[in-house]
Write an enzyme that holds these catalytic residues in place. Sequence first.
Site, PDB file in Angstrom:
ATOM      1  N   ASN A  14     -13.493   6.086   4.764  1.00  0.00           N
ATOM      2  CA  ASN A  14     -13.436   7.405   4.144  1.00  0.00           C
ATOM      3  C   ASN A  14     -14.127   7.350   2.779  1.00  0.00           C
ATOM      4  OD1 ASN A  14     -12.727   9.852   3.071  1.00  0.00           O
ATOM      5  ND2 ASN A  14     -10.512   9.618   3.336  1.00  0.00           N
ATOM      6  N   PHE A  15     -15.228   8.082   2.652  1.00  0.00           N
ATOM      7  CA  PHE A  15     -16.002   8.039   1.400  1.00  0.00           C
ATOM      8  C   PHE A  15     -15.322   8.824   0.270  1.00  0.00           C
ATOM      9  CE2 PHE A  15     -20.614   7.348   3.198  1.00  0.00           C
ATOM     10  CZ  PHE A  15     -20.174   6.263   3.916  1.00  0.00           C
ATOM     11  N   LYS A  16     -14.396   9.738   0.631  1.00  0.00           N
ATOM     12  CA  LYS A  16     -13.764  10.644  -0.354  1.00  0.00           C
ATOM     13  C   LYS A  16     -14.862  11.290  -1.217  1.00  0.00           C
ATOM     14  CE  LYS A  16      -9.461   8.210   0.098  1.00  0.00           C
ATOM     15  NZ  LYS A  16      -8.171   7.858  -0.434  1.00  0.00           N
ATOM     16  N   HIS A  96      -5.068  14.740   5.489  1.00  0.00           N
ATOM     17  CA  HIS A  96      -5.033  13.601   4.558  1.00  0.00           C
ATOM     18  C   HIS A  96      -4.137  13.989   3.384  1.00  0.00           C
ATOM     19  CE1 HIS A  96      -6.286  10.544   1.724  1.00  0.00           C
ATOM     20  NE2 HIS A  96      -6.789   9.875   2.753  1.00  0.00           N
ATOM     21  N   GLU A 144      -0.246   6.846   6.393  1.00  0.00           N
ATOM     22  CA  GLU A 144      -0.779   6.485   5.070  1.00  0.00           C
ATOM     23  C   GLU A 144       0.201   6.896   3.975  1.00  0.00           C
ATOM     24  OE1 GLU A 144      -5.536   6.335   5.171  1.00  0.00           O
ATOM     25  OE2 GLU A 144      -4.649   7.929   3.991  1.00  0.00           O
ATOM     26  N   ILE A 149      -2.125   4.444  -1.609  1.00  0.00           N
ATOM     27  CA  ILE A 149      -3.555   4.776  -1.488  1.00  0.00           C
ATOM     28  C   ILE A 149      -4.281   4.447  -2.792  1.00  0.00           C
ATOM     29  CG2 ILE A 149      -5.193   6.694  -1.251  1.00  0.00           C
ATOM     30  CD1 ILE A 149      -3.309   7.944   0.785  1.00  0.00           C
ATOM     31  N   GLY A 184      -4.659   0.901   0.772  1.00  0.00           N
ATOM     32  CA  GLY A 184      -4.742  -0.436   0.181  1.00  0.00           C
ATOM     33  C   GLY A 184      -5.309  -1.518   1.094  1.00  0.00           C
TER      34      GLY A 184
HETATM   35  O1  G3P Z   1      -8.319   7.666   4.126  1.00  0.00           O
HETATM   36  C1  G3P Z   1      -8.171   6.350   3.694  1.00  0.00           C
HETATM   37  C2  G3P Z   1      -7.464   6.231   2.439  1.00  0.00           C
HETATM   38  O2  G3P Z   1      -6.654   7.246   2.005  1.00  0.00           O
HETATM   39  C3  G3P Z   1      -7.057   4.879   2.042  1.00  0.00           C
HETATM   40  O3  G3P Z   1      -7.613   4.719   0.797  1.00  0.00           O
HETATM   41  O4  G3P Z   1      -8.602   3.491  -1.019  1.00  0.00           O
HETATM   42  O5  G3P Z   1      -6.312   2.906  -0.236  1.00  0.00           O
HETATM   43  O6  G3P Z   1      -8.283   2.350   1.184  1.00  0.00           O
HETATM   44  P1  G3P Z   1      -7.715   3.278   0.152  1.00  0.00           P
END
Ligand code: G3P
Length: 224
Positions: A14-16, A96, A144, A149, A184
């Site tokens: 996910n590039f956000k 999300h 999630e 996150i 994470g």
């Molecule tokens: O959509 C994936 C995300 O919310 C996880 O983010 O940065 O914790 O890998 P991250």
Amino acid sequence: MNGKEEKKPLIVVNFKTYPQALGKKGVSLARALASVKSKNFTIAVAPTLLTMKEITVLPIAVFAQHADPVRDGPHTGSVSVRELKKMKVKGVILNHSEQKIALPFLKQTIGLCRKEKLTTVVCASTLEEVKRIAPWKPDYIAYEPPELIGGEVSVTTAEPRIIGRAVKLMKHISPSTNVLCGAGVHTAEDVRTASQLGCQGVLVSHAIVNAKKPAEALRRILST
Ligand code: G3P
């Protein structure tokens, strides 16, 4: 992403809206990740909507970061499921924790995506939310926990029991739905643990998007 390919565990990057994901940088990031080939995983990227057109032509599956429950018509600012499909997008992340959708609208959006044959990855922040969403039978449900996150502690380390319970719950309520987890995730061990807990893949963002060498970072977490 159907048939044989769908059965491989799915890794969605996910590039956000990280700076590395915007404009030309986002296209270069997608191109770098498209160079990573894996026999064992289906790799997908979820770029920003504004870069999508240039990324759907690359040899990698593209997911949208969001979609709205609208049909063609007067819906200013909405992300149309039908238009995503026309742009050769393969799937959609829905609900999300950074882009929540009210539950009745979420149900409608899953329905619209099913009609357009777009793969749905529906996020849930709690086990309670997993339970509420399960009867709508998305293709994937992604557990999630928001507090993990963007951090360095993986959901697979912090909450293995909840992941296991989500997997059991889905087997019971919607056996056709695969479970993912995210938050994470940053090592191959995290990806392995997710699979041992019964997940069919992971969602990952900052560990890849913000890495100095994103393709290498992705190869590393996919190494078995
Ligand atoms: O959509 C994936 C995300 O919310 C996880 O983010 O940065 O914790 O890998 P991250």
